[in-house]
Design a protein around this motif. Structure first.
Motif, mmCIF file in Angstrom:
data_model
loop_
_atom_site.group_PDB
_atom_site.id
_atom_site.type_symbol
_atom_site.label_atom_id
_atom_site.label_comp_id
_atom_site.label_asym_id
_atom_site.label_seq_id
_atom_site.Cartn_x
_atom_site.Cartn_y
_atom_site.Cartn_z
ATOM 1 N N LEU A 189 0.843 -1.196 0.000
ATOM 2 C CA LEU A 189 0.000 0.000 0.000
ATOM 3 C C LEU A 189 0.882 1.251 0.000
ATOM 4 N N ALA A 190 0.396 2.287 -0.634
ATOM 5 C CA ALA A 190 1.135 3.549 -0.640
ATOM 6 C C ALA A 190 0.949 4.251 0.697
ATOM 7 N N PRO A 191 2.002 4.816 1.270
ATOM 8 C CA PRO A 191 1.842 5.528 2.545
ATOM 9 C C PRO A 191 1.026 6.795 2.351
ATOM 10 N N LEU A 192 0.244 7.143 3.368
ATOM 11 C CA LEU A 192 -0.528 8.380 3.319
ATOM 12 C C LEU A 192 0.417 9.554 3.501
ATOM 13 N N ARG A 193 0.253 10.604 2.666
ATOM 14 C CA ARG A 193 1.167 11.745 2.730
ATOM 15 C C ARG A 193 0.399 13.066 2.690
ATOM 16 N N ALA A 194 0.672 13.931 3.655
ATOM 17 C CA ALA A 194 0.082 15.272 3.663
ATOM 18 C C ALA A 194 0.705 16.088 2.540
ATOM 19 N N LEU A 195 -0.107 16.909 1.919
ATOM 20 C CA LEU A 195 0.316 17.704 0.764
ATOM 21 C C LEU A 195 0.821 16.826 -0.375
ATOM 22 N N GLY A 196 0.532 15.509 -0.275
ATOM 23 C CA GLY A 196 1.035 14.588 -1.278
ATOM 24 C C GLY A 196 2.507 14.311 -1.135
ATOM 25 N N THR A 197 3.143 14.833 -0.067
ATOM 26 C CA THR A 197 4.601 14.730 0.080
ATOM 27 C C THR A 197 5.044 14.312 1.473
ATOM 28 N N VAL A 198 4.452 14.898 2.523
ATOM 29 C CA VAL A 198 4.898 14.664 3.894
ATOM 30 C C VAL A 198 4.292 13.354 4.408
ATOM 31 N N PRO A 199 5.119 12.344 4.697
ATOM 32 C CA PRO A 199 4.588 11.019 5.044
ATOM 33 C C PRO A 199 4.003 10.965 6.444
ATOM 34 N N MET A 200 2.974 10.122 6.593
ATOM 35 C CA MET A 200 2.365 9.823 7.886
ATOM 36 C C MET A 200 2.844 8.451 8.362
ATOM 37 N N CYS A 201 2.908 8.274 9.665
ATOM 38 C CA CYS A 201 3.333 6.994 10.226
ATOM 39 C C CYS A 201 2.310 5.898 9.903
ATOM 40 N N SER A 202 2.812 4.714 9.563
ATOM 41 C CA SER A 202 1.947 3.585 9.175
ATOM 42 C C SER A 202 1.912 2.471 10.220
ATOM 43 N N THR A 203 2.506 2.702 11.386
ATOM 44 C CA THR A 203 2.629 1.635 12.378
ATOM 45 C C THR A 203 1.287 1.031 12.775
ATOM 46 N N GLN A 204 0.283 1.878 12.973
ATOM 47 C CA GLN A 204 -1.010 1.377 13.455
ATOM 48 C C GLN A 204 -1.656 0.390 12.491
ATOM 49 N N MET A 205 -1.303 0.468 11.218
ATOM 50 C CA MET A 205 -1.945 -0.383 10.219
ATOM 51 C C MET A 205 -1.543 -1.847 10.345
ATOM 52 N N GLU A 206 -0.459 -2.119 11.054
ATOM 53 C CA GLU A 206 0.035 -3.492 11.167
ATOM 54 C C GLU A 206 -0.972 -4.419 11.839
ATOM 55 N N ARG A 207 -1.836 -3.864 12.702
ATOM 56 C CA ARG A 207 -2.702 -4.715 13.529
ATOM 57 C C ARG A 207 -4.169 -4.651 13.132
ATOM 58 N N ILE A 208 -4.454 -4.281 11.897
ATOM 59 C CA ILE A 208 -5.858 -4.226 11.476
ATOM 60 C C ILE A 208 -6.503 -5.606 11.526
ATOM 61 N N PHE A 209 -5.813 -6.600 11.014
ATOM 62 C CA PHE A 209 -6.378 -7.947 10.904
ATOM 63 C C PHE A 209 -5.721 -8.900 11.912
ATOM 64 N N ASN A 210 -6.450 -9.990 12.220
ATOM 65 C CA ASN A 210 -5.947 -11.029 13.116
ATOM 66 C C ASN A 210 -5.521 -10.473 14.467
ATOM 67 N N THR A 211 -6.280 -9.530 14.980
ATOM 68 C CA THR A 211 -5.932 -8.881 16.243
ATOM 69 C C THR A 211 -7.120 -8.943 17.194
ATOM 70 N N THR A 212 -6.826 -9.249 18.446
ATOM 71 C CA THR A 212 -7.867 -9.367 19.463
ATOM 72 C C THR A 212 -7.362 -8.789 20.778
ATOM 73 N N ARG A 213 -8.228 -8.110 21.472
ATOM 74 C CA ARG A 213 -7.921 -7.637 22.826
ATOM 75 C C ARG A 213 -8.237 -8.763 23.802
ATOM 76 N N ILE A 214 -7.229 -9.200 24.550
ATOM 77 C CA ILE A 214 -7.393 -10.309 25.487
ATOM 78 C C ILE A 214 -7.584 -9.748 26.895
ATOM 79 N N PRO A 215 -8.669 -10.115 27.594
ATOM 80 C CA PRO A 215 -8.913 -9.558 28.930
ATOM 81 C C PRO A 215 -7.862 -10.022 29.922
ATOM 82 N N GLY A 216 -7.419 -9.095 30.767
ATOM 83 C CA GLY A 216 -6.408 -9.415 31.771
ATOM 84 C C GLY A 216 -7.028 -9.627 33.133
ATOM 85 N N ILE A 217 -6.312 -10.351 33.973
ATOM 86 C CA ILE A 217 -6.801 -10.671 35.313
ATOM 87 C C ILE A 217 -5.687 -10.401 36.306
ATOM 88 N N GLU A 218 -6.059 -9.930 37.497
ATOM 89 C CA GLU A 218 -5.070 -9.612 38.509
ATOM 90 C C GLU A 218 -4.366 -10.879 38.987
#
Length: 779
Positions: free
Chosen positions: A292-321
């Motif tokens: 995928l092409a990175p999102l860029r402001a003004l078509g030039t300034v890149p935005m961070c793509s780290t958050q996109m890594e966990r779109i799929f196959n991701t689950t929040r697991i409940p924690g216990i004390e």
């Protein structure tokens, strides 16, 4: 069952004269194709990993450097200034004649490789230095200084060509830590209009005491963290704001995104789900390969793509004390999972997404989903409301998960859900926008946000919801990423669904129908009575929350950002000031206002807060209540102030994330700070957010004006406040998603408050008349 269906592909019989083995050619073919696909995927990931690793250079540039170096040696010029000879002299000795013959060549190649790597890092750090400049964002819209034009040209020059999704990650600057003096000054300025003189003086004393006593120590630790980590905010924000919360995430944390507003590509539920799921699989494949092409402001300034890594196959697991350890959920992200879990009328089905080494085609997915819709079997004992565990309080769910779902068939079924690409609900009640029904968006929003409290798996990164009339929607868990990340994926999916995949005249998915696929598999559960009680308790708790939430959706079509910009105003500032006026007319007082902005111009950036209720905004609102007041000048001043604060937040000079991190450091060190406690305990009675659309430019909405989405929303942050999501769609549409609680007397049982918020269009029209008058004559 699928396992039994596949097992017949391999049979053997033991006979007196030996073993008779029978192999199915179809199974062997599928095994072969699966292996080929897996190796192709690894090869592409390896290639793209190299391209990303050496960006902004390219692998071919290494060959150019080597050839240049070898050519210079051929004409007896040593550009290395003797370094090649030094490398040659220090190479380990060998008895092989071949090695000694070509040691000069080897030395030149080693030097060229070192030079190439040095140039890569030089380019990368030069680009990082350029991206650390943010002066461009503070310039007036439509006006660009010469220095910014030069800077923009340099960024383009050093950005390379055809970047992949993660190409810019190593070049993104770190989020800077603001000075304590600046943060405290901006904080005091932000609360001045909300406090009387005595309250403000008390807050000023607390702030001064903190600045002179404890701030320097806490700031040193924070600066050390900013040097060591890639982002001094994001990991603590994820853990302490989201994962450590023990209250239900349904309504309180999760958010929703709606389908296309005016169009429904097909009214066949299974067909629409088939196309949308196939489009998501295509997006996941591009995401996994980094294509995928990175999102860029003004078509030039890149935005961070780290958050996109966990779109799929991701689950929040409940924690216990456990002992003295604080209770905290975790985010589980897996890779290369090839199935989907579907919920329909209380039953859970596992659907495989691949066959013969390829994705299921849309027509094949339609077949599978239609089989589930046609299935008339009854839910197993306690299966109907099982997902309510994810809607209730986190601690009971965590304990039940350990006690009842950690072994046997329950564990297998739960693992299938938590490892699935995502969760799909085939709903049985139609939803969507109906122009003839003023409450249709309200019902649609509540369905997406909480449904029946047991028909969405709220822990999944997102639940895809399919309605009988062909409408779709998404419910997303918030800890792993922010709304724009899901929004980008959803834009791709809708564009692919409508403009690339399409439907037949009868509304079915295109392609041949493959009825030879193994049927979806029912997940099996054995729920004991004690667990059934926990499920029922969680359901009742979640239902109480859901019943208390009121929504109002409104489409404002009088005008949009096109006309607002002609009035020389920022659309976002325009709407924020309208919301301040709406809040004041509804409540009679001003309140602490939260507007979310992004910090993705920095590595691992997420969000920052813009405090929209400024002294300038208050002055303007009061002028709107005074018929003889000068309004336009005050509006301009308030809008400019809002824009300046928004820009400060985007460039790492916000208020709240810095104070939040200082508070976390104080808790680790055991330092008591009345000032930080006071700041972190202040309620956000008006929580607002804008989710931008058409960021990927996949659909020309001027050419296809009906292909626009309705955006999405979230629940109220404060029990006695409002949650307002607004989406600026194209040039002539603004959608509002407004939430509050029936139980709050401050919002007058919400419904009357919703009607008061209906004055937003009136106020926007009033703003326009004021500005037009000011543009033509005087205030």
């Amino acid at each position: 069952m699928a396992e039994a269906h596949q097992a017949v592909g391999f049979q053997f019989t033991v006979r007196p004269d030996g073993v008779d083995v029978k192999l199915s050619q179809e199974v062997i073919k599928n095994i072969y194709l699966s292996g080929v696909t897996a190796w192709e995927k690894r090869a592409i990931q390896f290639k793209n990993g190299i391209l990303t690793g050496v960006y902004p250079a390219s692998p071919s540039s290494w060959l150019i450097v080597v050839i240049t170096m070898m050519s210079s040696l051929y004409i007896c010029i040593d550009p290395s200034l003797g370094m090649i000879d030094t490398i040659k002299d220090n190479l380990p000795h060998s008895f092989y004649v071949f090695y000694w013959t070509y040691r000069s060549v080897l030395s030149a190649i080693l030097f060229a490789t070192g030079l190439w790597l040095f140039l890569i890092y030089l380019l990368r750090y030069t680009l990082k230095a350029l991206l650390s400049y943010h002066g461009w964002i503070f310039e007036s819209h439509g006006k660009m200084s010469t220095s910014t034009k030069v800077w923009l040209s340099l960024v383009k020059m050093f950005s390379g060509r055809r970047p992949l999704l993660y190409s810019f990650q190593a070049s993104l600057p770190r989020l800077p830590v603001p000075s304590v003096d600046d943060t405290i000054h901006r904080y005091l300025e932000s609360v001045r209009p909300l406090l009387d003189s005595e309250q403000y003086n008390q807050m000023e004393i607390l702030a001064t005491d903190f600045k002179n006593s404890k701030a320097a120590q806490l700031q040193r630790y924070l600066i050390l963290k900013s040097w060591w980590g890639t982002n001094y905010v994001s990991d603590w924000w994820e853990e302490y704001i989201y994962l450590r919360g023990r209250s239900p995430i349904m309504v309180n944390s999760n958010f929703y995104i709606m389908d296309l507003l005016y169009l429904t590509p097909t009214h066949r539920q299974a067909a629409r789900a088939g196309n949308v799921v196939h489009a998501m699989l295509k997006y996941r494949r591009k995401l996994e390969r980094g294509e995928l092409a990175p999102l860029r402001a003004l078509g030039t300034v890149p935005m961070c793509s780290t958050q996109m890594e966990r779109i799929f196959n991701t689950t929040r697991i409940p924690g216990i004390e456990t002992g003295k350890k604080n209770c905290s959920d975790t985010v589980q992200h897996l890779t290369d999972r090839k199935h989907l879990v579907v919920y329909h009328k209380g039953r859970f089905f596992q659907v495989w997404l691949y066959t013969g080494g390829r994705h299921l085609l849309p027509s094949e997915l339609e077949t599978q989903f239609q089989r589930i819709l046609n299935d008339t079997s009854e839910p197993q004992l306690a299966e109907l409301k099982l997902a309510a565990l994810t809607a209730g309080n986190r601690v009971p769910w965590a304990r039940a998960r350990v006690k009842y779902f950690s072994q046997g068939g329950n564990k297998v079924s739960l693992d299938a859900i938590e490892s699935a690409a995502f969760f799909l609900t085939l709903d049985d009640e139609p939803q969507g926008y109906d122009p003839a029904n003023t409450k249709s968006l309200d019902s649609y929003a509540k369905s997406l946000l909480h449904g029946k409290c047991y028909d969405r798996w709220f822990d999944k990164s997102f639940t895809l919801i399919s309605y009988p009339n062909g409408k779709m929607g998404v419910n997303a868990e918030h800890s792993w990423a922010d709304a724009p990340i899901v929004g980008h994926m959803w834009e791709y999916v809708l564009a692919t669904d409508c403009f690339h995949l399409g439907y037949t005249e009868e509304g079915h998915c295109k392609g041949d129908v493959n009825k030879g696929l193994p049927h979806p598999t029912r997940l099996q559960w054995q729920i004991p009575k004690e667990c059934q009680d926990v499920i029922e308790t969680s359901y009742l708790s979640a239902k109480q929350i859901a019943d208390d939430v009121d929504f109002h959706g409104y489409l404002f079509t009088e005008f949009g950002k096109g006309l607002i910009k002609k009035c020389r105003s920022s659309p976002d500032a325009f709407i924020q000031l309208a919301l301040q006026l709406a809040q004041f007319r509804d409540q009679g007082v001003f309140c602490l206002t939260y507007e979310s902005s992004m910090t993705r111009m920095f590595r691992d950036g997420r969000t920052e807060t813009v405090r929209s209720c400024t002294s300038e905004a208050v002055a303007f609102v009061r002028a709107m209540e005074d018929a003889g007041a000068t309004r336009l000048a005050l509006f301009r001043k308030a809008a400019d102030k809002h824009q300046h604060m928004y820009r400060l937040a985007m460039t790492g000079s916000g208020i709240d994330r810095h104070l939040f991190c200082l508070y976390i450091v104080s808790k680790y060190l055991g330092v008591d700070s009345p000032f930080l406690k006071k700041v972190l305990s202040e309620p956000w009675k008006l929580s607002t957010s804008q989710t931008p659309q058409q960021q990927l430019n996949l659909v020309d909405i001027n050419k296809f004006p009906k292909y626009v989405g309705a955006g999405g929303g979230f629940g109220p942050v404060a029990d006695d406040g409002y949650g307002v999501s607004y989406i600026i769609v194209g040039e002539n549409l603004i959608t509002f998603h407004i939430s509050s609680k029936f139980s709050s007397p401050d919002t007058v049982r919400a419904r009357r408050a919703m009607h008061r918020f209906m004055c937003i269009p009136f106020m926007l029209t009033l703003f326009l008349s004021i500005m037009n008058k000011g543009n033509k004559l005087t205030d």
